[in-house]
Scaffold this motif. Structure first.
Motif, PDB file in Angstrom:
ATOM      1  N   UNK A  30       0.807  -1.216   0.000  1.00  7.03           N
ATOM      2  CA  UNK A  30       0.000   0.000   0.000  1.00  7.03           C
ATOM      3  C   UNK A  30       0.843   1.270   0.000  1.00  7.03           C
ATOM      4  N   UNK A  31       2.149   1.161   0.116  1.00  8.59           N
ATOM      5  CA  UNK A  31       3.011   2.334   0.228  1.00  8.59           C
ATOM      6  C   UNK A  31       3.277   2.919  -1.165  1.00  8.59           C
ATOM      7  N   UNK A  32       2.544   3.982  -1.508  1.00  9.93           N
ATOM      8  CA  UNK A  32       2.688   4.614  -2.822  1.00  9.93           C
ATOM      9  C   UNK A  32       4.027   5.309  -2.993  1.00  9.93           C
ATOM     10  N   UNK A  33       4.677   5.677  -1.889  1.00 11.74           N
ATOM     11  CA  UNK A  33       5.998   6.296  -1.996  1.00 11.74           C
ATOM     12  C   UNK A  33       6.998   5.316  -2.599  1.00 11.74           C
ATOM     13  N   UNK A  34       6.834   4.043  -2.315  1.00 13.48           N
ATOM     14  CA  UNK A  34       7.729   3.038  -2.890  1.00 13.48           C
ATOM     15  C   UNK A  34       7.527   2.922  -4.387  1.00 13.48           C
ATOM     16  N   UNK A  35       6.295   3.092  -4.846  1.00 13.29           N
ATOM     17  CA  UNK A  35       6.003   3.069  -6.279  1.00 13.29           C
ATOM     18  C   UNK A  35       6.715   4.237  -6.964  1.00 13.29           C
ATOM     19  N   UNK A  36       6.604   5.420  -6.369  1.00  7.29           N
ATOM     20  CA  UNK A  36       7.274   6.600  -6.926  1.00  7.29           C
ATOM     21  C   UNK A  36       8.783   6.430  -6.904  1.00  7.29           C
ATOM     22  N   UNK A  37       9.317   5.909  -5.809  1.00  6.85           N
ATOM     23  CA  UNK A  37      10.757   5.704  -5.696  1.00  6.85           C
ATOM     24  C   UNK A  37      11.247   4.716  -6.750  1.00  6.85           C
ATOM     25  N   UNK A  38      10.486   3.666  -6.999  1.00  2.00           N
ATOM     26  CA  UNK A  38      10.855   2.694  -8.033  1.00  2.00           C
ATOM     27  C   UNK A  38      10.885   3.361  -9.403  1.00  2.00           C
ATOM     28  N   UNK A  39       9.959   4.279  -9.654  1.00  2.00           N
ATOM     29  CA  UNK A  39       9.947   4.993 -10.941  1.00  2.00           C
ATOM     30  C   UNK A  39      11.188   5.869 -11.089  1.00  2.00           C
ATOM     31  N   UNK A  40      11.604   6.523  -9.999  1.00  2.00           N
ATOM     32  CA  UNK A  40      12.826   7.329 -10.044  1.00  2.00           C
ATOM     33  C   UNK A  40      14.050   6.448 -10.294  1.00  2.00           C
ATOM     34  N   UNK A  41      14.127   5.340  -9.570  1.00  2.00           N
ATOM     35  CA  UNK A  41      15.242   4.421  -9.777  1.00  2.00           C
ATOM     36  C   UNK A  41      15.250   3.899 -11.209  1.00  2.00           C
ATOM     37  N   UNK A  42      14.078   3.621 -11.747  1.00  2.00           N
ATOM     38  CA  UNK A  42      13.989   3.122 -13.121  1.00  2.00           C
ATOM     39  C   UNK A  42      14.539   4.155 -14.100  1.00  2.00           C
ATOM     40  N   UNK A  43      14.181   5.414 -13.909  1.00  2.00           N
ATOM     41  CA  UNK A  43      14.664   6.475 -14.802  1.00  2.00           C
ATOM     42  C   UNK A  43      16.176   6.647 -14.691  1.00  2.00           C
ATOM     43  N   UNK A  44      16.709   6.554 -13.470  1.00  2.00           N
ATOM     44  CA  UNK A  44      18.136   6.778 -13.246  1.00  2.00           C
ATOM     45  C   UNK A  44      18.968   5.512 -13.425  1.00  2.00           C
ATOM     46  N   UNK A  45      18.325   4.367 -13.625  1.00  2.00           N
ATOM     47  CA  UNK A  45      19.082   3.110 -13.682  1.00  2.00           C
ATOM     48  C   UNK A  45      19.822   2.913 -14.995  1.00  2.00           C
TER      49      UNK A  45
END
Length: 137
Positions: A30-45
């Motif tokens: 349920x933690x939407x912050x983790x979803x956003x963080x994964x998107x940032x990591x995906x962009x920077x990966x």
């Protein structure tokens, strides 16, 4: 390799309660912050995008043609990478006549974290051992 059921017979920590695990499962999903963080990591990966963020941090701001020269790739390739970084608000753009200059978006907490990592890495000469078997020697 199949997933095995964890039970009192094979679990390392059999005292975990089902309620605790269910609560952690619900919280993690349920933690939407983790979803956003994964998107940032995906962009920077992507290595090129991460390098672009690094040089933008070091230079302050650069245009597409500067980045194309630095990375020896086409301007359309640079633009595609910048589009992904812009979508995640990791870079911001400033227009000056016909030229658009890009810089790291310091309003973004993830971008600030990367900048801090870049700065610490420059000071400490951070290296990663990508071959863990070498560390045993």
């Amino acid at each position: 390799m199949s997933r095995r059921d964890v039970n009192d017979q094979n679990c390392v920590q059999p005292d975990r309660t089902a309620d605790l695990l269910a609560g952690l499962r619900t919280e993690a999903h349920a933690n939407d912050q983790l979803v956003a963080l994964a998107a940032y990591f995906d962009a920077a990966s992507n290595e090129t995008r991460l390098r672009m963020l690094y040089v933008l941090h070091r230079a302050g701001e650069l245009c597409v043609c500067d980045l194309a020269d630095i990375f020896e790739i086409t301007q359309p390739s640079v633009s595609r990478h910048l589009k992904i970084l812009r979508e995640k608000a990791l870079v911001e753009a400033r227009r000056d006549a016909q030229t658009i200059y890009y810089s790291v978006c310091t309003d973004n907490a993830f971008a600030r974290m990367l900048v801090e990592f870049f700065e610490q890495g420059d000071k400490a000469q951070v290296t990663l051992n990508l071959n863990p078997t070498d560390s045993a020697s």
